[in-house]
Design an enzyme around this catalytic site. Structure first.
Site, mmCIF file in Angstrom:
data_model
loop_
_atom_site.group_PDB
_atom_site.id
_atom_site.type_symbol
_atom_site.label_atom_id
_atom_site.label_comp_id
_atom_site.label_asym_id
_atom_site.label_seq_id
_atom_site.Cartn_x
_atom_site.Cartn_y
_atom_site.Cartn_z
ATOM 1 N N ARG A 18 -140.947 -54.663 91.063
ATOM 2 C CA ARG A 18 -141.107 -55.379 92.340
ATOM 3 C C ARG A 18 -142.501 -55.183 92.921
ATOM 4 O O ARG A 18 -143.139 -56.140 93.371
ATOM 5 C CB ARG A 18 -140.055 -54.947 93.356
ATOM 6 C CG ARG A 18 -138.643 -55.382 92.994
ATOM 7 C CD ARG A 18 -137.626 -54.797 93.934
ATOM 8 N NE ARG A 18 -137.740 -53.337 93.897
ATOM 9 C CZ ARG A 18 -137.351 -52.529 94.860
ATOM 10 N NH1 ARG A 18 -136.830 -52.995 95.963
ATOM 11 N NH2 ARG A 18 -137.477 -51.230 94.738
ATOM 12 N N ASN A 36 -134.393 -56.448 94.230
ATOM 13 C CA ASN A 36 -133.473 -56.100 93.145
ATOM 14 C C ASN A 36 -132.127 -56.751 93.409
ATOM 15 O O ASN A 36 -131.728 -56.915 94.569
ATOM 16 C CB ASN A 36 -133.277 -54.583 93.056
ATOM 17 C CG ASN A 36 -134.453 -53.879 92.432
ATOM 18 O OD1 ASN A 36 -135.251 -54.462 91.718
ATOM 19 N ND2 ASN A 36 -134.576 -52.594 92.701
#
Length: 93
Positions: A18, A36
């Site tokens: 990320r 996520n």
């Protein structure tokens, strides 16, 4: 200006994916968010010029060094059609 939703699968959680995607998006001038997913994937909504979104999607297929990407699905971002100002990492879903 285009908006796309990406779903990245493989070993993409717990490897800095990320944060790396956020940095790459910022480098390219792309706005949106990444998070996520409970199924182990990473989801992103990205907004920018189509050419730069294509570059980010190509990067997403590799990801950061520790990631092992098995797939990237890109689709129109239905329901995410607002204008994004920056690029955020959102809580998981």
């Amino acid at each position: 200006m285009a908006t796309r939703q990406l779903r990245i699968t493989g070993m993409v959680q717990g490897v800095g994916y990320r944060d790396a995607l956020r940095r790459e998006a910022a480098r390219l001038g792309i706005t949106g968010w990444v998070r996520n997913r409970a199924d182990g994937s990473v989801e992103a909504v990205v907004q920018g010029a189509q050419q730069t979104l294509d570059v980010l999607a190509a990067w997403a297929r590799r990801g950061p060094p520790a990631a092992r990407v098995t797939g990237v699905a890109a689709s129109p971002a239905a329901g995410h059609d607002r204008t994004y100002e920056g690029f955020e990492i959102l809580p998981g879903a």
